[in-house]
Design a protein around this motif. Structure first.
Motif, PDB file in Angstrom:
ATOM      1  N   ALA A 116       0.792  -1.279  -0.035  1.00 29.57           N
ATOM      2  CA  ALA A 116       0.212   0.012   0.082  1.00 29.57           C
ATOM      3  C   ALA A 116       0.961   1.279  -0.126  1.00 29.57           C
ATOM      4  CB  ALA A 116      -0.827   0.054   1.234  1.00 29.57           C
ATOM      5  N   ASP A 117       1.968   1.195   0.781  1.00 30.49           N
ATOM      6  CA  ASP A 117       2.818   2.422   0.879  1.00 30.49           C
ATOM      7  C   ASP A 117       3.386   2.697  -0.442  1.00 30.49           C
ATOM      8  OD1 ASP A 117       4.282   4.499   2.567  1.00 30.49           O
ATOM      9  OD2 ASP A 117       6.045   3.124   1.944  1.00 30.49           O
ATOM     10  N   VAL A 122       3.861   5.609  -5.926  1.00 35.56           N
ATOM     11  CA  VAL A 122       3.570   5.585  -7.280  1.00 35.56           C
ATOM     12  C   VAL A 122       2.472   6.702  -7.723  1.00 35.56           C
ATOM     13  CG1 VAL A 122       2.857   4.470  -9.393  1.00 35.56           C
ATOM     14  CG2 VAL A 122       4.439   3.192  -7.835  1.00 35.56           C
ATOM     15  N   GLU A 123       1.332   6.660  -7.059  1.00 32.44           N
ATOM     16  CA  GLU A 123       0.235   7.444  -7.085  1.00 32.44           C
ATOM     17  C   GLU A 123       0.753   8.941  -7.089  1.00 32.44           C
ATOM     18  OE1 GLU A 123      -4.207   8.039  -5.567  1.00 32.44           O
ATOM     19  OE2 GLU A 123      -3.044   6.881  -4.700  1.00 32.44           O
ATOM     20  N   GLU A 126       3.070  10.029  -9.967  1.00 33.66           N
ATOM     21  CA  GLU A 126       2.289  10.197 -11.359  1.00 33.66           C
ATOM     22  C   GLU A 126       1.351  11.527 -11.191  1.00 33.66           C
ATOM     23  OE1 GLU A 126      -0.048   6.673 -11.557  1.00 33.66           O
ATOM     24  OE2 GLU A 126       1.423   5.505 -12.367  1.00 33.66           O
ATOM     25  N   PHE A 127       0.873  11.900  -9.889  1.00 33.21           N
ATOM     26  CA  PHE A 127       0.020  12.925  -9.878  1.00 33.21           C
ATOM     27  C   PHE A 127       1.048  14.330 -10.129  1.00 33.21           C
ATOM     28  CE2 PHE A 127      -1.467  16.485  -7.413  1.00 33.21           C
ATOM     29  CZ  PHE A 127      -3.116  16.350  -7.422  1.00 33.21           C
ATOM     30  N   ALA A 128       2.250  14.414  -9.620  1.00 32.08           N
ATOM     31  CA  ALA A 128       3.276  15.211 -10.030  1.00 32.08           C
ATOM     32  C   ALA A 128       3.581  15.701 -11.229  1.00 32.08           C
ATOM     33  CB  ALA A 128       4.552  15.042  -8.895  1.00 32.08           C
ATOM     34  N   LYS A 165       7.975  11.421  -1.096  1.00 32.69           N
ATOM     35  CA  LYS A 165       7.706  11.292   0.397  1.00 32.69           C
ATOM     36  C   LYS A 165       5.913  11.015   0.457  1.00 32.69           C
ATOM     37  CE  LYS A 165      11.680  12.459   2.065  1.00 32.69           C
ATOM     38  NZ  LYS A 165      12.425  11.565   3.030  1.00 32.69           N
ATOM     39  N   ARG A 166       5.410  10.821  -0.612  1.00 35.77           N
ATOM     40  CA  ARG A 166       3.936  10.349  -0.701  1.00 35.77           C
ATOM     41  C   ARG A 166       2.990  11.425  -0.464  1.00 35.77           C
ATOM     42  NH1 ARG A 166       8.047   7.220   0.387  1.00 35.77           N
ATOM     43  NH2 ARG A 166       7.718   4.942   0.410  1.00 35.77           N
TER      44      ARG A 166
END
Length: 265
Positions: A116-117, A122-123, A126-128, A165-166
């Motif tokens: 999950a981490d 990754v999410e 991709e957002f950035a 760093k999520r």
């Protein structure tokens, strides 16, 4: 002919033990074996229930239990009741403990937590990328952090560092000729961080950038007059938003990121 069922028992959701069991069963071409997953087995009472069900229906147990006392108890009860039980995880954990000298955490579900981490990271990356350099203002409303600043104030590398760093980060360039997106004034100002830099430092960075592109360093983009104009406009935008400002003039990306994270926390 129907085979006796295999009960795959775990103190988490049971994905690991089922995957290993299916891999083993696949080696017996044509065998029809029913797998029954029994998740979240974390105490002796539940073990007793599993033993009774298996004894009544026949078959065997394949298990991954990280708590030594529960693992031991299941093995003992299976032996007493003449039930074949295969410990998938225990021997490997014992061997690794002996080899490394480390003590296991004995906490169920860590693989899923790690997965999950990883996917959160990754999410965020991709957002950035998707909401870099103001490409899509809608990202501002979804972001954990929004960075604003004039060109060459390290918005993109800082976004990527924070993504690792999520944190979901969108960044928006501030240009005098372009009105800032309205989304900047719709979100909590504490999620927005302005990146300020000294005119002299920015002048040097932009000139170096032009040279690297094979262009003349005297272009308007790198003149001190143009830079001061952009920074003055940046100050007006920041004042209107009321957000926090970080001076990145002599800061490494890591320093700026740590400041932002500390402010958020």
């Amino acid at each position: 002919m129907k085979r006796p069922p295999i009960y795959v028992v775990s103190d988490s959701v049971g994905e690991t033990v089922e995957l290993v069991t299916r891999a083993a069963v696949s080696q017996f071409n044509g065998s029809s074996v029913e797998l029954k997953r029994v998740p979240y087995v974390e105490d002796k009472e539940t073990v007793d229930e599993v033993i009774q069900v298996v004894k009544m229906n026949g078959g065997m147990i394949v298990f991954t239990l990280v708590k030594p006392e529960i693992r031991r108890y299941l093995s003992e009860q299976a032996e007493k009741n003449n039930i074949r039980a295969v410990d998938v995880l225990g021997p490997l954990m014992d061997a690794f403990q002996e080899l490394s000298g480390l003590q296991p955490l004995n906490e169920p579900g860590l693989v899923r937590k790690l997965d999950a981490d990883y996917f959160r990271k990754v999410e965020a990356i991709e957002f950035a990328v998707k909401y870099d350099d103001g490409r899509d203002p809608s990202g501002i409303l979804k972001a954990d952090i929004v960075l604003i600043g004039v060109s060459r104030t390290s918005k993109t590398p800082l976004s990527q560092f924070l993504a690792n760093k999520r944190y979901k980060v969108a960044n928006v360039p501030i240009v005098p000729e372009i009105k800032p997106p309205g989304e900047l004034f719709k979100i909590d100002k504490n999620r927005i961080f302005g990146l300020r830099i000294s005119p002299e430092k920015l002048n040097h960075i932009r000139r170096e950038r032009l040279v690297s592109l094979g262009l003349k360093e005297t272009a308007n983009y790198a003149t001190i007059e143009r830079i001061k104009e952009e920074l003055a406009y940046f100050d007006k935008v920041v004042e209107k938003i009321g957000c926090r400002v970080i001076d990145v003039t002599n800061k490494a990306i890591e320093e700026s990121a740590n400041l932002i994270i500390n402010y958020l926390q």
